[in-house]
Write a protein that holds these residues in place. Structure first.
Motif, PDB file in Angstrom:
ATOM      1  N   ALA A 244       0.619  -1.321   0.195  1.00  0.00           N
ATOM      2  CA  ALA A 244       0.299  -0.338  -0.294  1.00  0.00           C
ATOM      3  C   ALA A 244       1.235   1.118   0.070  1.00  0.00           C
ATOM      4  O   ALA A 244       0.824   1.813  -0.130  1.00  0.00           O
ATOM      5  CB  ALA A 244      -0.861   0.306   1.665  1.00  0.00           C
ATOM      6  N   PHE A 245       1.643   0.546   0.981  1.00  0.00           N
ATOM      7  CA  PHE A 245       2.993   2.187   0.663  1.00  0.00           C
ATOM      8  C   PHE A 245       3.469   2.848  -0.894  1.00  0.00           C
ATOM      9  O   PHE A 245       3.170   4.030  -1.113  1.00  0.00           O
ATOM     10  CB  PHE A 245       3.757   2.102   2.020  1.00  0.00           C
ATOM     11  CG  PHE A 245       4.957   3.565   1.636  1.00  0.00           C
ATOM     12  CD1 PHE A 245       4.454   4.864   2.185  1.00  0.00           C
ATOM     13  CD2 PHE A 245       6.400   3.093   1.350  1.00  0.00           C
ATOM     14  CE1 PHE A 245       5.323   5.372   2.490  1.00  0.00           C
ATOM     15  CE2 PHE A 245       7.238   3.949   1.055  1.00  0.00           C
ATOM     16  CZ  PHE A 245       6.394   5.429   1.660  1.00  0.00           C
ATOM     17  N   VAL A 246       4.188   1.526  -0.738  1.00  0.00           N
ATOM     18  CA  VAL A 246       4.686   1.012  -2.522  1.00  0.00           C
ATOM     19  C   VAL A 246       3.842   2.709  -3.813  1.00  0.00           C
ATOM     20  O   VAL A 246       4.164   2.886  -4.196  1.00  0.00           O
ATOM     21  CB  VAL A 246       5.452   0.388  -2.494  1.00  0.00           C
ATOM     22  CG1 VAL A 246       5.712   0.246  -4.513  1.00  0.00           C
ATOM     23  CG2 VAL A 246       6.108   0.418  -1.996  1.00  0.00           C
ATOM     24  N   THR A 247       2.761   1.836  -3.401  1.00  0.00           N
ATOM     25  CA  THR A 247       1.632   2.215  -4.642  1.00  0.00           C
ATOM     26  C   THR A 247       0.591   3.337  -4.643  1.00  0.00           C
ATOM     27  O   THR A 247       0.549   3.486  -5.098  1.00  0.00           O
ATOM     28  CB  THR A 247       0.241   1.101  -4.251  1.00  0.00           C
ATOM     29  OG1 THR A 247      -0.233   1.117  -3.417  1.00  0.00           O
ATOM     30  CG2 THR A 247       0.943  -0.121  -4.703  1.00  0.00           C
ATOM     31  N   SER A 248       0.793   4.015  -2.996  1.00  0.00           N
ATOM     32  CA  SER A 248       0.802   5.568  -2.925  1.00  0.00           C
ATOM     33  C   SER A 248       1.774   6.017  -3.207  1.00  0.00           C
ATOM     34  O   SER A 248       1.527   7.036  -4.175  1.00  0.00           O
ATOM     35  CB  SER A 248       0.349   5.815  -1.376  1.00  0.00           C
ATOM     36  OG  SER A 248       1.242   5.126  -0.357  1.00  0.00           O
ATOM     37  N   VAL A 249       2.763   5.853  -3.717  1.00  0.00           N
ATOM     38  CA  VAL A 249       4.109   7.012  -3.215  1.00  0.00           C
ATOM     39  C   VAL A 249       3.692   6.890  -4.865  1.00  0.00           C
ATOM     40  O   VAL A 249       4.294   8.035  -5.602  1.00  0.00           O
ATOM     41  CB  VAL A 249       5.210   6.139  -3.360  1.00  0.00           C
ATOM     42  CG1 VAL A 249       6.377   7.091  -3.642  1.00  0.00           C
ATOM     43  CG2 VAL A 249       5.845   6.465  -1.331  1.00  0.00           C
ATOM     44  N   LEU A 250       3.736   5.786  -5.273  1.00  0.00           N
ATOM     45  CA  LEU A 250       3.337   5.320  -7.118  1.00  0.00           C
ATOM     46  C   LEU A 250       2.521   6.240  -7.706  1.00  0.00           C
ATOM     47  O   LEU A 250       2.499   6.508  -8.658  1.00  0.00           O
ATOM     48  CB  LEU A 250       3.380   3.960  -7.883  1.00  0.00           C
ATOM     49  CG  LEU A 250       5.514   3.515  -7.555  1.00  0.00           C
ATOM     50  CD1 LEU A 250       5.609   2.185  -7.999  1.00  0.00           C
ATOM     51  CD2 LEU A 250       6.529   4.489  -7.689  1.00  0.00           C
ATOM     52  N   GLY A 251       1.358   6.582  -6.807  1.00  0.00           N
ATOM     53  CA  GLY A 251       0.196   7.299  -7.352  1.00  0.00           C
ATOM     54  C   GLY A 251      -0.656   5.716  -8.292  1.00  0.00           C
ATOM     55  O   GLY A 251      -1.562   6.602  -9.125  1.00  0.00           O
ATOM     56  N   LEU A 252      -0.136   4.627  -7.786  1.00  0.00           N
ATOM     57  CA  LEU A 252      -1.243   3.711  -8.385  1.00  0.00           C
ATOM     58  C   LEU A 252      -2.894   3.896  -7.442  1.00  0.00           C
ATOM     59  O   LEU A 252      -2.501   2.998  -6.233  1.00  0.00           O
ATOM     60  CB  LEU A 252      -0.775   2.639  -8.167  1.00  0.00           C
ATOM     61  CG  LEU A 252       0.820   2.707  -9.093  1.00  0.00           C
ATOM     62  CD1 LEU A 252       1.769   1.033  -9.021  1.00  0.00           C
ATOM     63  CD2 LEU A 252       0.326   2.540 -10.787  1.00  0.00           C
TER      64      LEU A 252
END
Length: 236
Positions: free
Chosen positions: A191-199
């Motif tokens: 969730a953290f990674v996808t939020s940073v990537l804007g997904l």
């Protein structure tokens, strides 16, 4: 010699904390959904959100209280219990995990706390009717809600690490639900990674998964602790 004390070893306290946490966490999700009509993005549309009916505003306020009491504060007890039981066998990684769960609780309660403490004053200001009050309250709420979302997103790395480290140790120690906790930890990290990537779509899906599964893990663990006196108890 086997230590079977119910309360002195923290087992019973942890069990009830986990069970109550699960119930309150699911109640939090229910009130949040009821307040927003399932449109979770409404919180970031202040003109629409602050104009919600009083019932919906109260439901959201209650959801933030339950958020603290369900998803966060009980995990101080749960985290401390597993640290104490797992550290003799698994060492320093359990110290790291303990720090992670403390940071997780701080971030989570801060995010929920700034919202439930400011919501009603801003709703009152917004209801005054003049454009200046409405504009000011909307800007303030937008900043507050973005700050809360930012704090909650930062839970990803620390809760992810806690879930993986403690879940792995639980599994290796022959206790149940370790793999489930590891999966939940990976969901937080994702969730953290996808939020940073804007997904956004992926982030919302993964977020929904851990919102449902973390209380489930807590409930199953709490029930197991109550039913199995030897679970997590040190043998000498």
């Amino acid at each position: 010699m086997q230590n079977t004390s119910n309360f002195s070893d923290g087992r019973q306290l942890t069990a009830w904390a986990a069970i109550i946490a699960a119930i309150l966490a699911w109640a939090c999700a229910g009130f949040y959904a009821a307040a927003t009509g399932g449109d979770f993005g409404m919180v970031l549309r202040p003109a629409e959100f602050l104009a919600l009916p009083t019932t919906a505003i109260d439901q959201f306020w209650l959801a933030m209280i339950l958020d603290c009491l369900g998803f966060y504060l009980p995990f101080l007890i749960i985290g401390a219990y597993f640290w104490a039981r797992l550290r003799p066998e698994h060492g320093v990684p359990m110290d790291m995990a303990l720090l992670c769960i403390v940071v997780y609780v701080i971030l989570g309660t801060a995010g929920a706390g700034i919202q439930f403490s400011t919501l009603h004053p801003l709703v009152v200001a917004h209801a005054l009717g003049d454009s200046m009050s409405q504009t000011a309250s909307e800007k303030a709420w937008l900043a507050i809600s973005h700050a809360a979302q930012g704090l909650w997103k930062l839970e990803g790395p620390v809760m992810g690490l806690w879930g993986v480290l403690v879940g792995r140790a639980i599994h290796r120690s022959g206790m149940p639900f370790g793999r489930l906790l590891m999966f939940i930890g990976l969901c937080y990290a994702t969730a953290f990674v996808t939020s940073v990537l804007g997904l956004t779509a992926v982030f919302e899906l993964v977020q929904l998964i851990f919102i449902l599964l973390l209380p489930l893990w807590a409930l199953l663990t709490g029930i197991h602790l109550l039913r199995n006196p030897s679970f997590g108890v040190t043998h000498e």
